[in-house]
Design a protein around this motif. Structure first.
Motif, PDB file in Angstrom:
ATOM      1  N   MET A  16       0.804  -1.220   0.000  1.00 55.61           N
ATOM      2  CA  MET A  16       0.000   0.000   0.000  1.00 55.61           C
ATOM      3  C   MET A  16       0.838   1.272   0.000  1.00 55.61           C
ATOM      4  O   MET A  16       0.301   2.371  -0.116  1.00 55.61           O
ATOM      5  CB  MET A  16      -0.956  -0.003   1.192  1.00 55.61           C
ATOM      6  N   LYS A  17       2.147   1.115   0.108  1.00 56.34           N
ATOM      7  CA  LYS A  17       3.027   2.276  -0.001  1.00 56.34           C
ATOM      8  C   LYS A  17       3.236   2.688  -1.459  1.00 56.34           C
ATOM      9  O   LYS A  17       3.695   3.796  -1.738  1.00 56.34           O
ATOM     10  CB  LYS A  17       4.375   1.984   0.654  1.00 56.34           C
ATOM     11  N   LEU A  18       2.883   1.771  -2.369  1.00 50.30           N
ATOM     12  CA  LEU A  18       3.036   2.050  -3.798  1.00 50.30           C
ATOM     13  C   LEU A  18       1.803   2.750  -4.337  1.00 50.30           C
ATOM     14  O   LEU A  18       0.673   2.310  -4.122  1.00 50.30           O
ATOM     15  CB  LEU A  18       3.272   0.757  -4.573  1.00 50.30           C
ATOM     16  N   GLU A  19       2.015   3.821  -5.071  1.00 49.49           N
ATOM     17  CA  GLU A  19       0.898   4.584  -5.619  1.00 49.49           C
ATOM     18  C   GLU A  19       0.044   3.733  -6.555  1.00 49.49           C
ATOM     19  O   GLU A  19      -1.185   3.873  -6.588  1.00 49.49           O
ATOM     20  CB  GLU A  19       1.423   5.821  -6.365  1.00 49.49           C
ATOM     21  N   ARG A  24      -5.200   1.195  -7.538  1.00 46.84           N
ATOM     22  CA  ARG A  24      -5.986  -0.018  -7.798  1.00 46.84           C
ATOM     23  C   ARG A  24      -7.152  -0.115  -6.806  1.00 46.84           C
ATOM     24  O   ARG A  24      -8.281  -0.443  -7.181  1.00 46.84           O
ATOM     25  CB  ARG A  24      -5.065  -1.234  -7.668  1.00 46.84           C
ATOM     26  N   VAL A  25      -6.875   0.187  -5.553  1.00 48.91           N
ATOM     27  CA  VAL A  25      -7.920   0.161  -4.528  1.00 48.91           C
ATOM     28  C   VAL A  25      -8.968   1.241  -4.794  1.00 48.91           C
ATOM     29  O   VAL A  25     -10.177   1.001  -4.719  1.00 48.91           O
ATOM     30  CB  VAL A  25      -7.309   0.336  -3.119  1.00 48.91           C
ATOM     31  N   SER A  26      -8.500   2.443  -5.126  1.00 49.32           N
ATOM     32  CA  SER A  26      -9.414   3.559  -5.409  1.00 49.32           C
ATOM     33  C   SER A  26     -10.333   3.249  -6.579  1.00 49.32           C
ATOM     34  O   SER A  26     -11.541   3.513  -6.530  1.00 49.32           O
ATOM     35  CB  SER A  26      -8.621   4.835  -5.711  1.00 49.32           C
ATOM     36  N   HIS A  27      -9.761   2.686  -7.636  1.00 50.00           N
ATOM     37  CA  HIS A  27     -10.553   2.353  -8.822  1.00 50.00           C
ATOM     38  C   HIS A  27     -11.623   1.304  -8.484  1.00 50.00           C
ATOM     39  O   HIS A  27     -12.757   1.380  -8.970  1.00 50.00           O
ATOM     40  CB  HIS A  27      -9.647   1.837  -9.944  1.00 50.00           C
ATOM     41  N   ALA A  28     -11.255   0.340  -7.645  1.00 47.10           N
ATOM     42  CA  ALA A  28     -12.221  -0.687  -7.248  1.00 47.10           C
ATOM     43  C   ALA A  28     -13.382  -0.062  -6.472  1.00 47.10           C
ATOM     44  O   ALA A  28     -14.552  -0.372  -6.730  1.00 47.10           O
ATOM     45  CB  ALA A  28     -11.532  -1.752  -6.399  1.00 47.10           C
ATOM     46  N   LEU A  29     -13.073   0.822  -5.546  1.00 48.08           N
ATOM     47  CA  LEU A  29     -14.121   1.464  -4.755  1.00 48.08           C
ATOM     48  C   LEU A  29     -15.014   2.354  -5.622  1.00 48.08           C
ATOM     49  O   LEU A  29     -16.239   2.361  -5.463  1.00 48.08           O
ATOM     50  CB  LEU A  29     -13.499   2.270  -3.616  1.00 48.08           C
ATOM     51  N   ARG A  30     -14.416   3.082  -6.556  1.00 47.08           N
ATOM     52  CA  ARG A  30     -15.211   3.943  -7.434  1.00 47.08           C
ATOM     53  C   ARG A  30     -16.093   3.123  -8.370  1.00 47.08           C
ATOM     54  O   ARG A  30     -17.120   3.607  -8.854  1.00 47.08           O
ATOM     55  CB  ARG A  30     -14.296   4.869  -8.243  1.00 47.08           C
ATOM     56  N   LEU A  34     -15.972  -4.289  -3.731  1.00 43.75           N
ATOM     57  CA  LEU A  34     -15.730  -4.441  -2.298  1.00 43.75           C
ATOM     58  C   LEU A  34     -14.245  -4.567  -1.985  1.00 43.75           C
ATOM     59  O   LEU A  34     -13.505  -5.272  -2.673  1.00 43.75           O
ATOM     60  CB  LEU A  34     -16.451  -5.680  -1.770  1.00 43.75           C
ATOM     61  N   VAL A  35     -13.831  -3.889  -0.901  1.00 48.19           N
ATOM     62  CA  VAL A  35     -12.450  -3.932  -0.434  1.00 48.19           C
ATOM     63  C   VAL A  35     -12.459  -4.205   1.072  1.00 48.19           C
ATOM     64  O   VAL A  35     -13.122  -3.489   1.837  1.00 48.19           O
ATOM     65  CB  VAL A  35     -11.718  -2.599  -0.714  1.00 48.19           C
ATOM     66  N   ILE A 137      -7.119   5.038   2.100  1.00 46.67           N
ATOM     67  CA  ILE A 137      -7.979   4.603   0.995  1.00 46.67           C
ATOM     68  C   ILE A 137      -9.203   5.507   0.859  1.00 46.67           C
ATOM     69  O   ILE A 137      -9.726   5.694  -0.237  1.00 46.67           O
ATOM     70  CB  ILE A 137      -8.395   3.115   1.127  1.00 46.67           C
ATOM     71  N   ILE A 138      -9.645   6.102   1.975  1.00 48.82           N
ATOM     72  CA  ILE A 138     -10.760   7.060   1.907  1.00 48.82           C
ATOM     73  C   ILE A 138     -10.306   8.326   1.189  1.00 48.82           C
ATOM     74  O   ILE A 138     -11.004   8.856   0.319  1.00 48.82           O
ATOM     75  CB  ILE A 138     -11.284   7.395   3.320  1.00 48.82           C
ATOM     76  N   ILE A 139      -9.115   8.789   1.527  1.00 46.73           N
ATOM     77  CA  ILE A 139      -8.568   9.996   0.889  1.00 46.73           C
ATOM     78  C   ILE A 139      -8.324   9.751  -0.600  1.00 46.73           C
ATOM     79  O   ILE A 139      -8.709  10.559  -1.453  1.00 46.73           O
ATOM     80  CB  ILE A 139      -7.259  10.422   1.586  1.00 46.73           C
ATOM     81  N   ASP A 140      -7.698   8.621  -0.918  1.00 45.62           N
ATOM     82  CA  ASP A 140      -7.350   8.329  -2.309  1.00 45.62           C
ATOM     83  C   ASP A 140      -8.587   8.172  -3.191  1.00 45.62           C
ATOM     84  O   ASP A 140      -8.607   8.624  -4.342  1.00 45.62           O
ATOM     85  CB  ASP A 140      -6.520   7.039  -2.399  1.00 45.62           C
ATOM     86  N   SER A 141      -9.621   7.540  -2.649  1.00 50.31           N
ATOM     87  CA  SER A 141     -10.832   7.319  -3.442  1.00 50.31           C
ATOM     88  C   SER A 141     -11.722   8.557  -3.494  1.00 50.31           C
ATOM     89  O   SER A 141     -12.587   8.666  -4.360  1.00 50.31           O
ATOM     90  CB  SER A 141     -11.632   6.150  -2.877  1.00 50.31           C
ATOM     91  N   ASN A 142     -11.499   9.477  -2.539  1.00 50.44           N
ATOM     92  CA  ASN A 142     -12.326  10.684  -2.433  1.00 50.44           C
ATOM     93  C   ASN A 142     -13.807  10.320  -2.278  1.00 50.44           C
ATOM     94  O   ASN A 142     -14.686  10.941  -2.858  1.00 50.44           O
ATOM     95  CB  ASN A 142     -12.123  11.594  -3.650  1.00 50.44           C
TER      96      ASN A 142
END
Length: 348
Positions: A16-19, A24-30, A34-35, A137-142
């Motif tokens: 998770m330190k890698l952008e 990848r996590v942000s795209h899944a949430l958008r 499920l994550v 992940i909340i910040i990254d996914s906005n």
């Protein structure tokens, strides 16, 4: 509904330190997928709280009743005002005192968060976690993230990554391994829509801590049966239960040991185990799972759900749990254990 098997991606804290992995996590949430991710309380199974489709998928995947509201997770205190009508003076004081942290507050919702996320209620439960991965992940996914505990409905909550592997491998798109949960109990839930705030679920933030901040006494309804709509998770349905029969034994350890020994004699064909404090493990002849020391409630809380899950792993038919002290964090632990037992308490 039959859910198709998913090729679950597993990410570690180091990953998770890698952008690229965070994206990848942000795209899944958008994409309303499920994550599973760690928090300081227990692991959560998260999705876009703004999406009715995503919220429905949480309910379906967990096997969770659709009137059991989801907690919405945010990354900054000021984000709360995007999703509520207003915040009482008490709510503002509690946000400043305990956020980020293991406290969920209930507000009257506005129209931004759909009813599918709030279990059909006009109120919304919101928390600001302090776990770094959760907030990132909340910040990254906005996005606000709806996330109940990451366990199949009715089972003990997940405080270790192996627990979520058992329950959700092949059922969610991404699982993030954050190691052992820091606290091991779900958040305290407070209803701030009433004149005097009400505790609906006890947790690490105790009633004494809350009253110290507010300067007055509040009401605790966490041990009463639900009447009408249920604003908080953990109030209405069976929770935390292993497959075996669970009984809480209230009395001296000597009397409990005699009661368990008698049960072993009466049920030679049953697998029996005891969950108790480490100081008492040698008082029993059956299998014993230690919660930790009498002198360390944090250790005991951290071990509680793992101990309940171990009962299934060991194939235990009858589980006897020593009634622990309800002082401090013990009150929240007993809340979980009483529900795991189906309110089956034996006085000896």
């Amino acid at each position: 509904m039959c859910l198709s098997v998913i090729q679950t991606i597993i990410l570690t804290e180091e990953d998770m330190k890698l952008e690229s992995n965070r994206k990848r996590v942000s795209h899944a949430l958008r994409a309303s997928k499920l994550v599973v991710f760690p928090t300081e309380t227990v692991y959560g199974i998260g999705a876009n709280a703004l999406s009715p489709i995503a919220s429905k998928l949480i309910y379906q995947t967990k096997g969770r009743p659709s009137d059991n509201p989801l907690i919405v997770h945010i990354a900054h205190k000021e984000d709360v005002y995007k999703y509520i009508e207003s915040a009482s003076d008490a709510a503002v004081k509690l946000m400043h005192a305990f956020w980020p942290g293991p406290l969920t507050l209930i507000f009257k919702k506005n129209d931004v968060i759909p009813l599918e996320t709030t279990g059909g209620l006009e109120t919304i439960a919101i928390r600001l976690p302090r776990n770094d991965i959760a907030r990132q992940i909340i910040i990254d996914s906005n996005l606000p993230i709806a996330a109940p505990s990451a366990n199949l409905s009715g089972k003990p909550s997940s405080t270790a990554f192996k627990h979520v592997m058992e329950d959700f491998m092949g059922k969610v798109d991404i699982m993030i391994d954050g190691g052992q949960s820091e606290i091991g109990l779900e958040s305290t839930v407070i209803d701030t829509t009433t004149i005097v705030p009400i505790i609906l679920r006890p947790g690490f933030v105790t009633q004494a801590m809350i009253e110290s901040v507010l300067g007055y006494s509040i009401t605790d309804q966490s041990s009463t049966g639900p009447s009408g709509e249920v604003k908080s998770p953990g109030m209405k349905y069976t929770h935390y239960k292993p497959k075996g029969e669970v009984m809480i034994i209230d009395g001296s350890i000597e009397h409990m040991a005699a009661y368990v020994k008698d049960a072993e004699i009466k049920h030679p064909d049953k697998s029996i185990a005891v969950i108790c404090e480490v100081e008492y493990i040698h008082d029993f002849t059956c299998k014993v799972r230690s919660l930790g020391s009498l002198n360390d409630q944090n250790e005991m809380a951290n071990n509680l759900f793992s101990a309940l899950r171990d009962m299934d792993e060991w194939g235990i038919d009858i589980i006897f749990i020593h009634h622990i002290s309800t002082h401090g964090l013990g009150y929240a632990m007993m809340n979980r254990l009483i529900k795991a037992s189906g309110y089956h308490i034996i006085n000896v």
